[in-house]
Design an enzyme around this catalytic site. Sequence first.
Site, PDB file in Angstrom:
ATOM      1  N   GLU A  28       0.132  48.797 -44.576  1.00 26.36           N
ATOM      2  CA  GLU A  28      -1.499  50.059 -44.697  1.00 26.36           C
ATOM      3  C   GLU A  28      -1.925  50.836 -43.984  1.00 26.36           C
ATOM      4  O   GLU A  28      -2.673  51.900 -44.525  1.00 26.36           O
ATOM      5  CB  GLU A  28      -2.769  48.621 -45.086  1.00 26.36           C
ATOM      6  CG  GLU A  28      -2.520  47.759 -46.279  1.00 26.36           C
ATOM      7  CD  GLU A  28      -3.049  46.945 -46.328  1.00 26.36           C
ATOM      8  OE1 GLU A  28      -3.042  46.163 -45.174  1.00 26.36           O
ATOM      9  OE2 GLU A  28      -3.960  46.775 -47.246  1.00 26.36           O
ATOM     10  N   GLU A  33       0.417  39.670 -48.449  1.00 26.93           N
ATOM     11  CA  GLU A  33      -0.917  38.610 -47.841  1.00 26.93           C
ATOM     12  C   GLU A  33      -0.993  37.531 -49.532  1.00 26.93           C
ATOM     13  O   GLU A  33      -1.502  36.924 -49.347  1.00 26.93           O
ATOM     14  CB  GLU A  33      -1.586  39.694 -48.309  1.00 26.93           C
ATOM     15  CG  GLU A  33      -2.217  40.648 -47.362  1.00 26.93           C
ATOM     16  CD  GLU A  33      -1.159  42.382 -47.387  1.00 26.93           C
ATOM     17  OE1 GLU A  33      -0.118  42.142 -48.477  1.00 26.93           O
ATOM     18  OE2 GLU A  33      -1.870  43.072 -46.306  1.00 26.93           O
TER      19      GLU A  33
HETATM   20  N1  T1G Z   1      -0.435  37.620 -37.281  1.00 27.42           N
HETATM   21  C1  T1G Z   1       0.764  36.679 -35.948  1.00 27.42           C
HETATM   22  N2  T1G Z   1       1.325  36.985 -35.647  1.00 27.42           N
HETATM   23  C2  T1G Z   1       2.444  36.574 -36.351  1.00 27.42           C
HETATM   24  C3  T1G Z   1       2.238  37.190 -37.379  1.00 27.42           C
HETATM   25  C4  T1G Z   1       0.937  37.867 -37.860  1.00 27.42           C
HETATM   26  N3  T1G Z   1       1.163  39.027 -39.030  1.00 27.42           N
HETATM   27  N4  T1G Z   1       3.507  37.592 -37.836  1.00 27.42           N
HETATM   28  C5  T1G Z   1       4.642  36.626 -37.262  1.00 27.42           C
HETATM   29  N5  T1G Z   1       3.883  35.991 -35.965  1.00 27.42           N
HETATM   30  C6  T1G Z   1       4.596  35.701 -34.840  1.00 27.42           C
HETATM   31  C7  T1G Z   1       5.427  34.298 -35.298  1.00 27.42           C
HETATM   32  O1  T1G Z   1       4.017  33.435 -35.619  1.00 27.42           O
HETATM   33  C8  T1G Z   1       5.941  33.956 -34.545  1.00 27.42           C
HETATM   34  O2  T1G Z   1       5.548  33.304 -33.378  1.00 27.42           O
HETATM   35  C9  T1G Z   1       6.221  36.034 -34.272  1.00 27.42           C
HETATM   36  O3  T1G Z   1       5.480  36.288 -34.422  1.00 27.42           O
HETATM   37  C10 T1G Z   1       7.661  35.376 -34.953  1.00 27.42           C
HETATM   38  O4  T1G Z   1       7.728  35.129 -36.555  1.00 27.42           O
HETATM   39  C11 T1G Z   1      -5.225  43.765 -43.869  1.00 27.42           C
HETATM   40  C12 T1G Z   1      -5.009  40.620 -44.100  1.00 27.42           C
HETATM   41  C13 T1G Z   1       7.403  39.953 -38.795  1.00 27.42           C
HETATM   42  C14 T1G Z   1       9.209  39.157 -40.780  1.00 27.42           C
HETATM   43  O5  T1G Z   1       2.122  38.062 -43.953  1.00 27.42           O
HETATM   44  O6  T1G Z   1       6.380  37.432 -41.926  1.00 27.42           O
HETATM   45  O7  T1G Z   1      -1.857  42.156 -43.271  1.00 27.42           O
HETATM   46  O8  T1G Z   1       5.835  31.542 -33.041  1.00 27.42           O
HETATM   47  O9  T1G Z   1       9.230  33.739 -36.157  1.00 27.42           O
HETATM   48  O10 T1G Z   1      11.575  35.408 -38.533  1.00 27.42           O
HETATM   49  O11 T1G Z   1      -4.078  43.341 -45.567  1.00 27.42           O
HETATM   50  O12 T1G Z   1       6.677  36.653 -38.988  1.00 27.42           O
HETATM   51  O13 T1G Z   1       6.936  33.065 -31.560  1.00 27.42           O
HETATM   52  O14 T1G Z   1       5.092  31.746 -31.574  1.00 27.42           O
HETATM   53  O15 T1G Z   1       8.706  34.563 -38.494  1.00 27.42           O
HETATM   54  O16 T1G Z   1      11.872  37.169 -37.346  1.00 27.42           O
HETATM   55  C15 T1G Z   1       0.545  40.262 -43.637  1.00 27.42           C
HETATM   56  C16 T1G Z   1       4.186  37.627 -41.215  1.00 27.42           C
HETATM   57  C17 T1G Z   1      -0.444  39.457 -42.429  1.00 27.42           C
HETATM   58  C18 T1G Z   1       3.940  39.047 -41.700  1.00 27.42           C
HETATM   59  C19 T1G Z   1       9.085  38.712 -38.500  1.00 27.42           C
HETATM   60  N6  T1G Z   1       2.164  39.943 -42.582  1.00 27.42           N
HETATM   61  N7  T1G Z   1       4.946  37.321 -40.745  1.00 27.42           N
HETATM   62  O17 T1G Z   1       9.943  37.435 -38.828  1.00 27.42           O
HETATM   63  O18 T1G Z   1       9.806  36.130 -36.703  1.00 27.42           O
HETATM   64  S1  T1G Z   1      -1.674  39.296 -43.314  1.00 27.42           S
HETATM   65  C20 T1G Z   1       2.667  39.361 -43.128  1.00 27.42           C
HETATM   66  C21 T1G Z   1       6.573  37.046 -41.170  1.00 27.42           C
HETATM   67  C22 T1G Z   1      -2.770  41.373 -43.690  1.00 27.42           C
HETATM   68  C23 T1G Z   1      -3.923  43.293 -44.761  1.00 27.42           C
HETATM   69  C24 T1G Z   1      -3.830  41.272 -44.159  1.00 27.42           C
HETATM   70  C25 T1G Z   1       7.422  37.471 -40.109  1.00 27.42           C
HETATM   71  C26 T1G Z   1       8.687  38.756 -39.653  1.00 27.42           C
HETATM   72  P1  T1G Z   1       6.401  32.375 -32.538  1.00 27.42           P
HETATM   73  P2  T1G Z   1       9.111  34.327 -36.269  1.00 27.42           P
HETATM   74  P3  T1G Z   1      10.833  36.380 -37.819  1.00 27.42           P
END
Ligand code: T1G
Length: 699
Positions: A111, A131
């Site tokens: 975004e 999301e």
């Molecule tokens: N926020 C906080 N921590 C996050 C995070 C996030 N969005 N995404 C990953 N982490 C942490 C995860 O907990 C882990 O932490 C580390 O990063 C590595 O992740 C306004 C409201 C990016 C594809 O849904 O899909 O944006 O265990 O083990 O396998 O519209 O993480 O090391 O302490 O998964 O290489 C939308 C979610 C949010 C993406 C990487 N975004 N993340 O995968 O590593 S809502 C998502 C993923 C939003 C807006 C709305 C995956 C990854 P730790 P990982 P990975």
Amino acid sequence: MAESNATSDVVSYGYEGEVALVCVDNPPVNATGIAVRQGLVDAFKAINDEGKAKAIALYCAGRTFIAGADIREFGQPRKDPSLPEVCNALEASAIPTVSVIHGTALGGGYEVALATHARVALKGAKFGLPEVLLGIIPGAGGTQRLPRLSGIPFTLDIAVSGRHAKVEEGVDKGAIDRVVEAGDPRDIAIAMGQEVIAGTLPTRRTGDIDVTPDEAAINSTLAMVEKKNPHLINLAECVKAIAASTKPLMEGLAEERERIMRCIESPQRSGLIHAFFGERAVSNIPEAKGETRALDKIGVIGGGTMGSGITTSCLMAGIPVRLIEVQQEGLDRGVATITKNLDGAVSRGKMSQDKRDAALAMLEPSLAMEDLSDVDLVIEAVFEKMEIKKDIFGKLDTICKPGAILASNTSYLDINAIANMTNRPQDVLGLHFFSPAHVMRLLEIVQGEKTAPDALATGFALAKKLKKVGVLAQVCDGFIGNRILGHYGKVISYLVLDGASPADVDRALEGFGMAMGPHKVGDLAGLDIGYMTRQRRKEEGLPANERYGGDIADLICEREGYGRKTGKGYYLYETGAPVPNPAVEEIINEVRADKGITPKTFSDQDIVDRYMTAFISEAARVVEDGTAKRPVDVDMVFLFGYGFPRHRGGPLHYADSIGAKELVARIEAYAKEDPNYWQVPDLLRKMAEDGTTFADMNK
Ligand code: T1G
């Protein structure tokens, strides 16, 4: 800091000629926490105020472009600037801007990119709006800006599925402007800024573009989500927000905001985010870290359903497997099943034909257990009979090389007893897969009393290689999942004995979110499995004052059949779709009469309450006695191994929404009917007294 002027501890900006560079450096995934949001607004404002730049290029340090809002902030008090405000500020920049995407630009990250005036991605990068997988919707303009670039149908596809798309697909759809050969994001940011200035990279404000309405796409998608996921309110909210993109941008953004707030307040958001972090937390434990042993070659003993499923899973992960059977017929059957599994993965688009051929080439079938002398790990997957397993492990002890790990796929037998059949109990553990083993992601990793730390850590390393969710379990009858299932399974039979019909129970639990009611599951899996277990338990002698709930199921097996595979069980399958079997109603009435039971009426809520209270009480005991490390481990077992509805977060996350006090009161009320079955776990009573939650125990 990557650039010379820091606007927060994770954002900085600088200049290369007339190009202003803004860098986000917020490991691990550059999530847009408050420091990122504030830093971005201040950086863009400073650059516009300083007027030294003719283009602004936004890039990220580390492994990926911004991967979304910081999920950890959800449910906390909001801190401004919000991400929508950040995006609006970036879009309003008088100086043209470009985002340089590498890794995964997801959710709020994509975004942010949509709010800049052009998007350039490194080859191999991905983008998406996932999301909905967290129970919410894109809430920083994704539902409003993506339709302006790529139209409503593509936005519906991306935002409702939550899938990660290749940036090359984005170029086709106008969601990405250009894909460049991989390189250093900062170097590419400089080059793209120069192209903006030279006019060879066109820029425009996304918000200025009009959206072509598409009622048909909106209505068909609404109908689809309401049919497919009636429990998930956020999918319909997402579609309706996208529909609002035909309004002026600010109006559409306001509607999007209203809709995401509704989703954020829902228990679904809490459940789905618990599932997201829980999947990662279960392997984030000391036992899963440290030294591990080799996993270059695996032996599997048994070519039945489980053995061939496990073999398929290993082959799909690129691990060569030597498959052992005792007879050629069984071995051929196993190879045929594995081949079918791999072909199924190709037809489902899970793997290419080449990968499938390469995987099959790594399979070495054999009738000689001696061929396991060079493998790094053996997984025994034969009949659930202790004598057979002890015999096999006794042989493996002499055949396998020193340091080879000897694992049993047993679903409930005592790993310590098996280990003690060898001179190397330190190499023995349980690796409990769930059928179909090449599809279900749960792997219970069962720690024997003498299992060596590096052997246990290797179990977790195998789970990671197989893309499974490895959960640590201690030895007990049924480990975590089957032990709890064994308990709550009884309440289902008690409900039918006491007045509910099998169809009532199935309807109530499907309404709760189960994919399929327990009686339909039983018919599908085969009622003979439960029948044999009940006969075994009756031979062993049932616990003194346990209420036997199996009479009805026993008579169905003896008189009607084993379910779908025999055409009759709880339901009839003549037409394919399950229809309640009238003979079952007669059996139920006969058994109730024999037992002098006057049937009661149970509402769907009564059924769910009893089922989940039984479920939670045994789950609490499993945490209490240490069989499971934490409540979140129990939750993940049921999300990834038993089809528990993901938006509920798992049985103990759901328990917190009821509260320990209410649960104790329910158990005490039910105990009046059956004090043996309904007992308050000490842990739950203590939680009720202390006012604590299962979430507190996960910290
Ligand atoms: N926020 C906080 N921590 C996050 C995070 C996030 N969005 N995404 C990953 N982490 C942490 C995860 O907990 C882990 O932490 C580390 O990063 C590595 O992740 C306004 C409201 C990016 C594809 O849904 O899909 O944006 O265990 O083990 O396998 O519209 O993480 O090391 O302490 O998964 O290489 C939308 C979610 C949010 C993406 C990487 N975004 N993340 O995968 O590593 S809502 C998502 C993923 C939003 C807006 C709305 C995956 C990854 P730790 P990982 P990975």
